[in-house]
Design a protein around this motif. Structure first.
Motif, short mmCIF file in Angstrom:
data_model
loop_
_atom_site.label_atom_id
_atom_site.label_comp_id
_atom_site.label_asym_id
_atom_site.label_seq_id
_atom_site.Cartn_x
_atom_site.Cartn_y
_atom_site.Cartn_z
N ALA A 38 41.26 42.83 54.59
CA ALA A 38 42.55 42.38 54.08
C ALA A 38 42.94 43.21 52.88
O ALA A 38 42.12 43.51 52.02
CB ALA A 38 42.49 40.91 53.72
N SER A 39 44.20 43.58 52.82
CA SER A 39 44.67 44.40 51.71
C SER A 39 44.93 43.56 50.47
O SER A 39 45.06 44.09 49.38
CB SER A 39 45.94 45.14 52.12
N HIS A 116 47.45 38.45 57.41
CA HIS A 116 46.33 38.49 56.48
C HIS A 116 45.66 37.13 56.62
O HIS A 116 46.07 36.15 56.00
CB HIS A 116 46.81 38.77 55.06
N THR A 123 42.54 41.39 58.15
CA THR A 123 43.93 41.66 58.53
C THR A 123 43.98 41.84 60.03
O THR A 123 43.24 42.64 60.60
CB THR A 123 44.46 42.91 57.81
#
Length: 227
Positions: A38-39, A116, A123
């Motif tokens: 996940a960013s 997300h 993600t």
């Protein structure tokens, strides 16, 4: 998740659940399609939300689970009924709310997007042709609600509960299957989402006057410590 009553020994991981854990652990490995780290971490509730949830938790009734006899998904009415009368079914509403970079067909149908995942931190690339990759979870599971008193509700109330946006969350299918009909005393999301999960779970329990079990109460109290 809709959930079904599991067999004794619920604290142990069945082979399918063990596989799900392994999938989560390996999901970020090279070669996986549509998955990456996940960013960003899920948005945390405000301090006021955590304080309110602690107060609400202290007022929730604590009770033991019933046996769940007679539970069926159909007892909770039409799946993804347009209860807010905006012209779109609840599944597409939640996908549009929880995904980013959403592509639609017409007003309602979500064709693609990026999730997300709050439960695992991964993600997920969503495409309608692989719709099962992203599922709509009932934070307070339907089968658990049935065991905790929803079996005595009217059909209309159960349908409202099952389609209430406040209790719905778009999540990756793997942890959703692992969660099944578990409460927070048996299953927990990643640490970064535990505060938000507890706030959401408690708000739903309060809204529908649903009790919680002792283990669920203790777990929710622990999760709120992360707020």
């Amino acid at each position: 998740m809709d959930g079904t009553r599991r067999t004794p020994g619920r604290g142990r991981l069945a082979p399918a659940a063990a596989l799900a854990v392994a999938l989560i652990a390996s999901a970020g490995c090279e070669g996986d399609v549509g998955l990456s780290e996940a960013s960003s971490t899920p948005k945390q509730p405000g301090s006021g939300d955590g304080k309110r949830a602690r107060s609400d938790l202290s007022e929730l009734r604590v009770a033991s689970e019933g046996r769940g006899t007679g539970y069926a998904r159909d007892e909770f009415g039409t799946r993804w009924k347009d209860t807010d009368h905006n012209g779109c079914d609840q599944r597409n509403d939640v996908l549009a709310r929880d995904l980013q970079d959403v592509e639609k067909k017409g007003k309602c149908v979500v064709l693609a997007g990026v999730l997300h995942d709050p439960y695992s931190g991964k993600t997920i690339t969503f495409a309608k042709k692989d719709a099962a990759e992203v599922q709509i979870d009932h934070v307070y599971p339907l089968a658990l609600a049935w065991r905790m008193g929803a079996s005595r509700w009217s059909e209309d109330q159960r349908e409202r509960f099952a389609n209430d946006h406040a209790n719905l969350l778009a999540v990756w299918g793997v942890p959703n299957r692992q969660k099944s009909d578990s409460g927070p005393g048996e299953w927990k999301p990643q640490k970064d989402f535990q505060c938000a999960y507890a706030v959401k779970y408690i708000a739903v329990a309060k809204k529908y006057s649903l009790p919680v079990t002792d283990p669920d109460h203790d777990a929710l109290q622990t999760f709120l410590g992360r707020c």
